[in-house]
Every structure is written in C-alpha cells, then in structure tokens.
Design an enzyme around this catalytic site. Structure first.
Site, mmCIF file in Angstrom:
data_model
loop_
_atom_site.group_PDB
_atom_site.id
_atom_site.type_symbol
_atom_site.label_atom_id
_atom_site.label_comp_id
_atom_site.label_asym_id
_atom_site.label_seq_id
_atom_site.Cartn_x
_atom_site.Cartn_y
_atom_site.Cartn_z
ATOM 1 N N GLU A 166 26.758 40.785 93.544
ATOM 2 C CA GLU A 166 26.698 42.010 94.516
ATOM 3 C C GLU A 166 26.360 43.273 93.668
ATOM 4 O OE1 GLU A 166 30.239 42.501 97.054
ATOM 5 O OE2 GLU A 166 29.650 40.356 98.091
ATOM 6 N N GLU A 357 30.113 33.286 98.950
ATOM 7 C CA GLU A 357 31.441 34.118 99.542
ATOM 8 C C GLU A 357 31.306 34.131 100.752
ATOM 9 O OE1 GLU A 357 32.663 37.659 97.699
ATOM 10 O OE2 GLU A 357 32.315 37.258 95.823
HETATM 11 C C1 FCB Z 1 33.160 40.653 97.817
HETATM 12 C C2 FCB Z 1 33.431 40.665 96.359
HETATM 13 C C3 FCB Z 1 34.673 39.954 96.169
HETATM 14 C C4 FCB Z 1 35.721 40.132 97.297
HETATM 15 C C5 FCB Z 1 35.216 40.071 98.705
HETATM 16 C C6 FCB Z 1 35.998 40.256 99.878
HETATM 17 O O1 FCB Z 1 32.483 41.880 98.250
HETATM 18 O O2 FCB Z 1 32.338 39.980 95.726
HETATM 19 O O3 FCB Z 1 35.100 39.934 94.895
HETATM 20 O O4 FCB Z 1 36.346 41.228 96.880
HETATM 21 O O5 FCB Z 1 34.308 40.827 98.764
#
Ligand code: FCB
Length: 450
Positions: A166, A357
C-alpha cells in the site's frame, strides 16, 4: 436453497500479518527504531497512546503462531520483514535480525506453508527518515540494496516476494494527512514520495529478478480504491476521476504502462511540477510483474463540494458518506465494489490478481463459554468471497485470497482497539483464542467452496 460455488483450481488461500503490527521486541537483537516506533511514542498520534513495543510478542511466540496456522489449515502465510531488524540503520546487515526471518521461513516450510514475503509494510528505519525518508531519492537506492540483501539471504526460501504494501498509505497518510508515520502534512510531498516509492518498487523488482530462482513470483500490493461519485453531477464525476487518478493511477499507470496520466500531472500542477521524475525513471518503474496484489476493505465516495474531510492529497475532492452499513472503522460495507474493482483492474492490467488483504474489525471479546462469536466477520468474509467469485465469473483472473489478519494486532493509528484478527489476542497475557471466523475460514479453505 443455497448452492455451493467453487473457487478456481489451485486458488491460493492464506492470511496476512505485518511486522510492526505483531512482532514487538523492538529493541532486541540489534533492532533499531523505525518511523512507527517514533510515531507511536509521540503523544497524541495513536489511540490510547498504544505502541508496538510488545504487540503480539510474535518475535518470541512465532513457533506457537505457526502452529496456529497449521491448526487452521492455512496453506499460505503473508508477512513482512522489518527493515530495521535486518538493517537497523537502513544499510548495514544485522545477522541476528536476519536469522529471525530465516528461522521463521524454515518453520513455515517445515510445516508446508508457503511464505509470501512483503519487503516494506511501512516500518522505515528511523535513521533513514532522519536523512529525508521517502522524500529523499537516496532512500530508493537504499531500498534496492535492502531488497538485494534480502534476495541473497532468503531468496532460496521465498517463492513470492512483494515489494511494497500500500504505497498510497505511505505517500498520503504518512506525508499529506499525517495520520501515519512519519506524520507530515503537506499535500505536495505525497507526490514526490509516491514517485520515489514507485521507483523503489521497480528497481527492486529488476534487481530481484537477477537473484531469485526463475520460478519466484514478484508483485506489489496496492490498496486500490473503488472511487464512486456522490451524484452524477459533472463536478462530482470529475472529482471522482481526480481521486481515482491520485489514488490508483498514480501507481498503476507507471508500474504497468511506464507513464503518469496527463490528468494526474495537470490536476496536481498547483502542488508540484513533477520535476522529481527523471529521464529513465518510468522505464524502471514498469518492470514486469507476475501478479498484482489488491487490498480491499471498502469503496470511497467523493464529492466536489468542500466538506469536512478532504480526499487525501488534494483540495479538489472531498469524502462523502455512503448510504451503506459501516464497520467499526467507519468503512462502508459494499462487496459489489470488490467485484467491480477486480474485474476492472484485471481488464486494465492484464495481470493475474491476488486479494492480499480483506477483513473487518470488531470489538471482539472472549465470552463466558470461552469462545469468540464473531458472526459479523463471518458475514463480511462470506459476502466478500462471494464478490470474488462474482469477479471470477465476470472474467477476472483472481488467483488467491488472503484474509486480514491472523491475529488481533496493533492497528496503526487506532492502536489495539480495533480487532481484525481471525484469532483473538488477550494483550494482558498474550493468550490466543481462535474466533468462530477462524473455524469458518478453515472450512472454506478445506473444500475450496463457498
Ligand atoms: C491495511 C494495512 C494493514 C491493516 C489493514 C486493516 O491498510 O495494510 O496493515 O492495517 O489495513
């Protein structure tokens, strides 16, 4: 009557974590501070003054944590390397720190769990921040040297390497809104930082290609935003296009096409002249990738009408509340936005995608029966996995899904308040309790069906 739907054959299932969120042991075996140590120890930056000093104490409990992965039947584990553990000053190898990750990798391989390693999940060595951090082009060189060092040290053990997690958060939350380390608040900085991150990514990919085994896969993880205009008024549509350019295309276009979109350069001309982009940079940024990691939690709605929260990095687009249920983070729940995002991103990139994620926070607690009944998480995961299947049916080449996250952990500026784990952690005594969602997720993985 419900029918079961199958995931593609060979679909990769996993869970993820990040070093600063779980490891603790911040001053052990030669580790020096990262920007997140500094930031979390700065009063007022983190809810309740929480820090990652202990976190989930994973540095000491990693054997038990890997056994938890086995008990949950998790085939693949995404974690990140703490740069300040393996190179405390950002440039000199610290063997004890390196050995920790070698033990962790060996432990995973012995358990037949495939490692997916992220090189940068936000914990920049503070020593590098003191020299200018990601604002300084020298950090690009040092990141490449760090990537090369990791490739040489652990490349024989890692089938999948992700350069950055990210970069949007590093650029905008770290340098424009100041919600993340290093906590700077200047919109103009975000663009220079984004370019340096892009360049660091591309150079690392090229360098690692020359070091890793031919079958190793290289990628980057982006939190692409599904940006929706608040109304179909031309101003709102334009504001959404602007937010899309500064959030998504600023990374996707150089990485995949070797150029920055003209709209991006034009619409940010009052902030920056982009003179930090040098001849030859974009060819380096666009080093070929094996797949693209996509992190998704929520869509974002945008209006051109100035309101209370500007879209990070700009004064030309503003956040607008969505008419949708929200999580305790205040994030709208809209699974169809994940489908749309995956379909479009695959169509535009031509790359295989992996959802690296996806998950939901809760105020989860262990009940009198000793269990954690997190039905809200099961509902969220089920609906988003269905959204992934919808995307596959619509032609998106989605090859895997990593739930966020294994353990309740240090949720950045939110501290320990927001629990994203499939496994509950009691931060007083470090007891791990798999939640109902962990058992549910194991069942889905076992049959590869929803
Ligand atoms: C993302 C991050 C991860 C976590 C999630 C909820 O932005 O990559 O580390 O904090 O959000």
């Amino acid at each position: 009557m419900s029918t079961t739907r199958s995931f593609p054959e060979g679909f990769v299932w996993g869970v993820g974590t990040a070093s600063y969120q779980i490891e603790g042991a911040v001053a052990e075996d030669g580790r020096r501070p990262s920007i997140w140590d500094t930031f979390s120890h700065t009063p007022g930056k983190i809810a309740h003054g929480d820090t990652g000093d202990v976190a989930c104490d994973h540095y000491h409990r990693w054997v038990d944590d890997l056994d938890l992965l086995v008990a949950m039947g998790i085939p693949s584990y995404r974690f990140s390397i703490a740069w300040p553990r393996v190179m405390p000053d950002g440039r000199t190898i610290n063997q004890p720190g390196m050995d920790f990750y070698k033990r962790l990798l060996d432990g995973l391989l012995e358990r037949r769990i495939a490692p997916v390693v992220t090189l940068y999940h936000w914990d920049l060595p503070q020593d590098l921040e003191d020299r200018g951090g990601w604002r300084d082009r020298e950090t690009v060189e040092l990141f490449t040297e760090y990537a090369v060092a990791m490739g040489k040290e652990i490349g024989d053990r890692v089938p999948v390497v992700t350069t950055l997690n990210e970069p949007w958060c590093t650029a905008y939350l770290g340098h424009a809104t100041g919600e993340h380390a290093p906590g700077l608040t200047d919109n103009a900085l975000a663009y220079e930082v984004a370019h340096h991150l892009n360049l660091a990514h591309g150079r690392a990919v090229t360098a690692l290609r020359g070091i890793l085994p031919a079958e190793a896969q290289l990628s980057v993880t982006l939190n692409l935003q599904e940006v929706l205009p608040a109304t179909d008024r031309a101003e709102d549509v334009a504001a959404a296009a602007h937010a899309e350019a500064i959030s998504n295309r600023i990374f996707l276009d150089p990485m995949l096409r070797g150029s920055y979109p003209v709209e991006l350069i034009d619409s940010t001309a009052h902030l920056t002249d982009w003179s930090f982009v040098r001849d030859g940079d974009l060819a380096e940024v666009s080093a070929p990738l094996d797949f693209l990691g996509v992190n998704y939690y929520s869509p974002g709605m945008v209006t051109a009408t100035p309101g209370s929260t500007p879209w990070p990095g700009t004064d030309r687009a503003w956040r607008h509340d969505m008419d949708a249920p929200q999580t305790i983070m205040g994030w709208a729940i809209q699974p169809s936005a994940l489908t749309d995002l995956l379909v479009r991103t695959h169509r535009e990139s031509g790359l295989p995608l992996v959802v690296t994620e996806n998950g939901i926070a809760g105020h989860d607690a262990v009940g009198a029966d000793g269990a954690v009944h997190d039905t809200h998480r099961i509902d969220y995961l089920r609906d988003h996995l269905a959204a992934v299947l919808d995307a596959v049916e619509q032609g998106a080449d989605v090859r895997g899904y990593f739930g966020w996250t294994l353990l309740d952990n240090f949720e950045w500026a939110w501290g320990y308040d927001k629990r994203f784990g499939l496994v509950h952690v009691d931060f007083d005594d470090q007891t791990r309790t798999p939640k109902d969602s962990a058992r549910w997720f194991s069942g889905i993985i076992e049959c590869n069906e929803l």
